[in-house]
Design a protein around this motif. Sequence first.
Motif, short mmCIF file in Angstrom:
data_model
loop_
_atom_site.label_atom_id
_atom_site.label_comp_id
_atom_site.label_asym_id
_atom_site.label_seq_id
_atom_site.Cartn_x
_atom_site.Cartn_y
_atom_site.Cartn_z
N SER A 148 -7.03 64.33 20.89
CA SER A 148 -6.46 63.29 20.05
C SER A 148 -5.22 63.80 19.32
O SER A 148 -5.09 64.99 19.05
CB SER A 148 -7.49 62.80 19.02
N LEU A 149 -4.34 62.87 18.95
CA LEU A 149 -3.13 63.19 18.20
C LEU A 149 -2.90 62.15 17.12
O LEU A 149 -3.32 60.99 17.25
CB LEU A 149 -1.90 63.22 19.11
N ASP A 150 -2.22 62.56 16.03
CA ASP A 150 -1.74 61.60 15.04
C ASP A 150 -0.78 60.63 15.71
O ASP A 150 -0.02 61.00 16.61
CB ASP A 150 -0.97 62.30 13.92
N LEU A 178 -0.87 58.86 10.15
CA LEU A 178 -1.86 59.93 10.25
C LEU A 178 -3.12 59.51 10.99
O LEU A 178 -4.02 60.33 11.17
CB LEU A 178 -2.23 60.45 8.86
N LYS A 179 -3.21 58.26 11.37
CA LYS A 179 -4.37 57.82 12.15
C LYS A 179 -4.32 58.49 13.53
O LYS A 179 -3.32 58.44 14.22
CB LYS A 179 -4.33 56.29 12.31
N GLN A 180 -5.41 59.10 13.91
CA GLN A 180 -5.49 59.76 15.21
C GLN A 180 -6.17 58.87 16.23
O GLN A 180 -7.00 58.03 15.89
CB GLN A 180 -6.26 61.08 15.12
N ASP A 181 -5.79 59.08 17.48
CA ASP A 181 -6.50 58.40 18.56
C ASP A 181 -6.33 59.18 19.86
O ASP A 181 -5.63 60.19 19.91
CB ASP A 181 -6.06 56.95 18.71
N SER A 237 -5.84 60.09 7.85
CA SER A 237 -5.18 59.24 6.86
C SER A 237 -6.22 58.54 6.01
O SER A 237 -5.91 58.01 4.94
CB SER A 237 -4.32 58.19 7.57
N TRP A 238 -7.48 58.53 6.47
CA TRP A 238 -8.53 57.78 5.78
C TRP A 238 -9.13 58.60 4.66
O TRP A 238 -9.71 59.64 4.85
CB TRP A 238 -9.62 57.41 6.77
N SER A 239 -8.96 58.12 3.41
CA SER A 239 -9.55 58.78 2.25
C SER A 239 -10.39 57.77 1.50
O SER A 239 -9.88 56.74 1.04
CB SER A 239 -8.46 59.32 1.32
N LYS A 240 -11.67 58.03 1.37
CA LYS A 240 -12.58 57.09 0.74
C LYS A 240 -12.45 57.14 -0.77
O LYS A 240 -12.49 58.20 -1.38
CB LYS A 240 -14.02 57.43 1.13
#
Length: 644
Positions: free
Chosen positions: A236-238, A271-274, A621-624
Amino acid sequence: MGMLLERFQVPMLFVSVLCIFIATAVSFETQRVTLDVQDSLVVMDNGILQLTLSKPQGRIIAIKYNGIDNLLKLSRGGDNLGGYWDVVWNYPGSGHIGVLEILEGTEFKIIVETENQVEVSFKRYWNASLQNTAHLNTDIRYIMLRGVSGFYTYSIFEHEKSCPAIDISEARVAFKPNGDRFHYMVISDNKKKEMPAEIDRQQPRGEQLAYKEAVLLTDPIETELKGEVDDKYQYSLDHKNNRVHGWISDNPSTGFWIITPSYESKTGGPLKQDLTSHTGPTSLAVFIGDHYVGSDIHFSLQDGEYWKKTLGPVFIYLNSNSNQNHSGSARDHLWDNAKAQMQKEVDRWPYEFPASEEFLKSNQRGSVTGRLSIYDRYSNTSDKLADFPYVGLALPGKPGSWQAEYKGYQFWTRADANGYFTINNIIPGNYSLYAWVPGIVGDFMHNVAISITTGKILCSKIDLGALTFEHPRAGPTLWEIGVPDRSAAEFFIPDTNPKYVNKLYIKDEKYRQYGLWERYTDLYPKDDLVYKVGTSNYKKDWFYAHVTRKVGEEYYTTTWQIKFNLNNAQKNSSYMLRVAIATSHMSRLEVRVNDPNGKAHFRTNVFGGGNGITEDRHNSSWSKQHEHGWTKNVASDSVSVSFF
């Protein structure tokens, strides 16, 4: 990580070159583009390559190039082979994972047919008789240009008011290159290798590990791969780094690449990876995806909700090499050429040639400029310039909401060393401006909504002037573990178990190795991690992920301790602990002070569903963010932490 303790004045205590490329974008006289429409096939040809599509479905049946009749694995019946667009969708509230549906058109139309360009459309309108298909109108487009070694594809999704509600967890375009030819995969300068065959992942050649995507290669065709783990999540990559990836065939020397010049239509921000390319061979361009986040980023459309979005275009680039004597050198030349072509595509964005009015051209888009500085009342008397902050536009929301935004477009840039930024090619609409700065806690959001409008000649050009991001500090920092840079790379990442190695990640990006979560039990078989402020070093003493301990077949909760002294603790003062969580899976966080077995001073509900720990994810990128009646955890950083 950005875990820190601060003091503020409230009465409470809380702690917590030889190469000759055949047919790139060439300057010599080239053959015109032709279109041959048959009963069940559509053939596009520019003399460099030939693209065959099913009619009216719009699936890619064959790509002929460099003397090879078909670069793709031939589709048989209902197999997911060749090339196609697909979605994973479900009925809202069903609780099921979702149904994979290959999108197929019911209407074929020629959009453009000239000697320089052909564009065709495969469209499907949803109606009530199609209950078991995704509740969307879809228009899949393919473009071939004269003298260009490749083709473009994009799709227009529309949810009309008459369409029922739908949840979408994935939307992408997929390609299955011919595995008899393509064995070598490249996704970045330091991530390229000979890959196993699909049969190597099946018994008896492969042994499935904790989840079906991870397979131990026990008897692969290529013996040098024996003992390695193959797992698609390892590649996966950003979004911001996912510009070009693909496959190389050595005989004849041929490259198959997916080039993504812009991620504006992808969900979740830079910053979302997939996923990229992986064993199959498979290559993907993912536009909507819930990997590493879970249901928080599921695409949900309600009954009667109108929505429309253009996904792409992406460029499928083909190159070749006449030097067949040294495969390593030939591979490097193909990769270098693909990167150079990628930069050309980025520089051309937004493209002027797509015929759909839904894809807006440069004169229909706006721009925003400004300058961002940081104000920290505990360390500076005047504004400080923000060093290379990320600045972007996304649909209006709250600070940080761009991380799970999925319906609109996002436009991001990095400011320079003086804080100046320019965001170009913005599609008209209403946005909020967001920013975050590596090394600085918190998320910035401009308090004034931004409206990009288009006129008869030009689109909006907005200068926001000077913006100040006030550091969300409650008081002076007493201690801090890690760096608030949305990455856990600075923490201790153990060596993988030798049984589960992927040779790509022995030195770089060790966090991507399979099974690292099991190493916590090896390092802490009985007692949990204890970190002593002032003595411990987070690079060596803070495990990169908070996981359970496995003993036999049982899993046990783990409790980490941070020990510190407040020699000058002030009465009638409060202390705040800030914790940032990158991703979690069905987890709960509890914080206790001084008594590990006492009542929790702070406790969350169970949250998270991204399964990030098994998807080898060290940053996100996900911060709760958590809200509590008397304290607030500010999600400022991304640390790969899973609480069970």
